[in-house]
Design an enzyme around this catalytic site. Structure first.
Site, PDB file in Angstrom:
ATOM      1  N   PHE A  89       0.861  -1.322  -0.001  1.00 22.02           N
ATOM      2  CA  PHE A  89      -0.085  -0.038   0.146  1.00 22.02           C
ATOM      3  C   PHE A  89       1.015   1.381  -0.069  1.00 22.02           C
ATOM      4  O   PHE A  89       0.315   2.398  -0.401  1.00 22.02           O
ATOM      5  CB  PHE A  89      -0.879   0.068   1.159  1.00 22.02           C
ATOM      6  N   GLU A  91       2.931   7.992  -1.570  1.00 21.33           N
ATOM      7  CA  GLU A  91       2.344   8.913  -1.469  1.00 21.33           C
ATOM      8  C   GLU A  91       1.236   9.186  -2.289  1.00 21.33           C
ATOM      9  O   GLU A  91       0.927   8.513  -3.585  1.00 21.33           O
ATOM     10  CB  GLU A  91       3.289  10.154  -2.217  1.00 21.33           C
ATOM     11  N   THR A 105      -4.430   2.425  -8.419  1.00 22.39           N
ATOM     12  CA  THR A 105      -5.593   3.327  -8.213  1.00 22.39           C
ATOM     13  C   THR A 105      -6.217   3.228  -9.955  1.00 22.39           C
ATOM     14  O   THR A 105      -5.445   2.989 -10.922  1.00 22.39           O
ATOM     15  CB  THR A 105      -5.077   4.515  -8.121  1.00 22.39           C
ATOM     16  N   ASP A 106      -7.266   3.606  -9.895  1.00 25.86           N
ATOM     17  CA  ASP A 106      -8.118   3.884 -11.436  1.00 25.86           C
ATOM     18  C   ASP A 106      -7.484   5.071 -12.125  1.00 25.86           C
ATOM     19  O   ASP A 106      -7.691   5.281 -13.418  1.00 25.86           O
ATOM     20  CB  ASP A 106      -9.412   3.886 -11.203  1.00 25.86           C
ATOM     21  N   GLU A 107      -6.582   6.017 -11.112  1.00 24.73           N
ATOM     22  CA  GLU A 107      -6.272   7.229 -11.681  1.00 24.73           C
ATOM     23  C   GLU A 107      -5.203   7.054 -12.905  1.00 24.73           C
ATOM     24  O   GLU A 107      -5.034   8.018 -13.782  1.00 24.73           O
ATOM     25  CB  GLU A 107      -5.909   8.069 -10.687  1.00 24.73           C
ATOM     26  N   TYR A 153       0.861  12.451  -9.373  1.00 30.23           N
ATOM     27  CA  TYR A 153       0.561  11.038  -8.663  1.00 30.23           C
ATOM     28  C   TYR A 153       0.030   9.913  -9.581  1.00 30.23           C
ATOM     29  O   TYR A 153       0.750   9.072  -9.325  1.00 30.23           O
ATOM     30  CB  TYR A 153      -0.646  11.557  -7.714  1.00 30.23           C
ATOM     31  N   ALA A 178       0.944   9.525 -12.512  1.00 31.47           N
ATOM     32  CA  ALA A 178       1.983   9.003 -13.635  1.00 31.47           C
ATOM     33  C   ALA A 178       2.861   8.315 -12.729  1.00 31.47           C
ATOM     34  O   ALA A 178       3.440   7.081 -12.902  1.00 31.47           O
ATOM     35  CB  ALA A 178       2.600   9.937 -14.066  1.00 31.47           C
ATOM     36  N   ASN A 185     -12.120   5.774  -5.899  1.00 25.13           N
ATOM     37  CA  ASN A 185     -11.817   6.402  -4.813  1.00 25.13           C
ATOM     38  C   ASN A 185     -12.526   5.861  -3.236  1.00 25.13           C
ATOM     39  O   ASN A 185     -13.606   5.355  -3.569  1.00 25.13           O
ATOM     40  CB  ASN A 185     -12.671   7.875  -4.779  1.00 25.13           C
ATOM     41  N   ASN A 186     -11.634   5.645  -2.332  1.00 23.66           N
ATOM     42  CA  ASN A 186     -12.054   5.002  -1.016  1.00 23.66           C
ATOM     43  C   ASN A 186     -12.639   6.244  -0.086  1.00 23.66           C
ATOM     44  O   ASN A 186     -12.160   7.356  -0.225  1.00 23.66           O
ATOM     45  CB  ASN A 186     -10.990   4.280  -0.327  1.00 23.66           C
ATOM     46  N   LEU A 231     -11.148  14.637  -0.220  1.00 22.91           N
ATOM     47  CA  LEU A 231     -12.510  15.356  -0.094  1.00 22.91           C
ATOM     48  C   LEU A 231     -13.734  15.200   0.972  1.00 22.91           C
ATOM     49  O   LEU A 231     -14.009  16.192   1.597  1.00 22.91           O
ATOM     50  CB  LEU A 231     -13.233  15.067  -1.426  1.00 22.91           C
ATOM     51  N   VAL A 254     -15.256  23.668  -2.974  1.00 22.18           N
ATOM     52  CA  VAL A 254     -15.409  22.778  -4.069  1.00 22.18           C
ATOM     53  C   VAL A 254     -14.581  23.393  -5.043  1.00 22.18           C
ATOM     54  O   VAL A 254     -14.709  24.385  -5.616  1.00 22.18           O
ATOM     55  CB  VAL A 254     -16.917  22.764  -4.347  1.00 22.18           C
ATOM     56  N   GLY A 276      -5.189  20.569 -14.413  1.00 26.88           N
ATOM     57  CA  GLY A 276      -5.099  19.141 -14.865  1.00 26.88           C
ATOM     58  C   GLY A 276      -6.054  18.197 -14.460  1.00 26.88           C
ATOM     59  O   GLY A 276      -6.126  16.976 -14.496  1.00 26.88           O
TER      60      GLY A 276
END
Ligand code: NAD
Ligand code: TYD
Length: 354
Positions: free
Chosen positions: A79, A82, A132-134, A158, A160, A187-188, A198, A214, A291
């Site tokens: 896990f 950063e 991550t899905d990012e 992040y 990348a 996102n968890n 968030l 926001v 971005g």
């Protein structure tokens, strides 16, 4: 034993707590205790001999070599990273160091350890990389959700750095035969979530009567998954996933940021009403993230088909549990809102104009 990295962070600590609640197999937990690592998350394990915590860096080869030789884990669940996009925009170097170089060092240490194992330990061993899905980039409205074969198109430092780590893990399997598994999750949210992200930020700020910032129009979409469901998904992949495969884990739960913030406000109005009026009055639109990815969505059919995993929480049940958890843990919240947290809040939000 299993060997967990980053087990004092948000998802890692939930994973360790759930693991030891479900099984008697011990956990060696290596965590550098950066600003995001918090031993209070693991307080419930005080005195539990099944949990061995070690403060240290995944990039410290000598330390990792020694821990692997000493504890002889049958699996590594990685896990440590950063993890915050906004911090990666302000300071990408640490993301390359931990997520790329750290993962590389960990893979090399693992390869050395694994190569020296005897059969059947070698074939039983697993290296599970938590991602991550990012890494897949941003979706347009209406575009199909990310499958495991979606091209990698990371857009932030992040994502990348996580994409780079995914590629290293893949290559260590392909080239050296290391038995790896990778999961890419959406996102968890849930207990022990650091209030720079968030959902916990909105809860903590709303409780303090502070503005709820926001970014941009608030119409960015994320696919939210309760952290306990992510942990059960990782356990399912670790147990039954096919070596070398990737599994997407998601909540079938796409929501725009502004809807998330409104839901948190409504729950707080019910559970902790504010005499000054509804919490929504605190919503403040601020300058967008550079971005900023517009939409993430996970197609989680592969993990369901192959491993029978589906999320148990709906967003309604998970967010209620989460808000309650923050209301019930004011000491944990007070503890994390320390000096370095205030410094970050100043750096990230002071210059965002409404
Ligand atoms: P987090 O930032 O809360 O925790 C990261 C942990 O890693 C911290 O305890 C930190 O001290 C530790 N760490 C950092 N650098 C280290 C190093 N060099 N050596 C050892 N430990 C180090 O992150 P999180 O939200 O719990 O995410 C955990 C993993 O899951 C990450 O790999 C992240 O990319 C991935 N992930 C997160 C989400 C999410 O929504 N939070 C979604 C999908 C995937
Ligand atoms: P975040 O929790 O940082 O996760 P990620 O960037 O990894 O998806 O942010 C979730 C979404 O919320 C993202 O679209 C950015 C947005 N956001 C805000 O609008 N305001 C904030 O103060 C933060 C931290 C995030």
């Amino acid at each position: 034993m299993i060997f967990v990295t980053g087990g004092a962070g948000f998802i890692g600590s939930n994973f360790v707590l759930d693991w030891l609640a479900e099984s008697d197999e011990g956990v060696v937990n290596l965590d550098a205790l950066t600003y995001a690592g918090n031993l209070r998350n693991l307080e419930a394990l005080a005195g539990d001999k099944r949990h061995v915590f070690v403060q240290g860096d995944i990039a410290d080869r000598m330390l990792v070599d020694r821990l692997l030789a000493e504890h002889q884990p049958r699996a590594i669940v990685h896990f440590a990273a950063e993890s915050h996009v906004d911090r990666s925009i302000h300071g990408p170097a640490e993301f390359i160091r931990t997520n790329v170089q750290g993962t590389f060092a960990l893979l090399e240490a693992t390869r050395g350890y694994w190569s020296a194992l005897s059969e059947p330990e070698r074939s039983r061993f697993r290296f599970h990389h938590v991602s991550t899905d990012e890494v897949y980039g941003s979706l347009a409205p209406g575009e199909p959700a990310f499958t495991e074969t979606h091209p990698y198109e990371p857009n932030s430092p992040y994502s990348a750095s996580k994409a780079a780590s995914d590629h290293l893990v893949r290559a260590w399997h392909h080239t050296y035969g290391l038995p790896v598994l990778t999961s890419n999750c959406s996102n968890n949210y849930g207990p022990y979530h650091f209030p720079e992200k968030l959902i916990p930020l909105m809860i903590v700020n709303a409780l303090a009567g502070k503005p709820l910032p926001v970014y941009g129009d608030g119409q960015q979409v994320r696919d939210w998954l309760y952290v306990g469901d992510h942990c059960s998904g990782i356990r399912a992949v670790l147990e039954g996933g096919r070596v070398g495969e990737t599994y997407n884990i998601g909540g079938w739960n796409e929501l725009a940021n502004i809807e998330i913030v409104r839901t948190v406000c409504t729950l707080l109005d019910e559970l902790r009403p504010d005499p000054d009026g509804p919490h929504e009055r605190l919503i403040t639109h601020v300058a967008d993230r550079p971005g900023h990815d517009r939409r993430y969505a996970i197609d989680a059919r592969k993990i369901e088909r192959e491993l029978g995993w589906r999320p148990r929480e709906t967003f309604a049940s998970g967010i209620r549990k989460t808000v309650r958890w923050y209301l019930d843990h004011p000491d944990w919240v007070a503890d994390v809102l320390s000096g370095s947290y205030r410094e970050w809040m100043q750096r990230n939000y002071a210059e965002r104009r409404a």
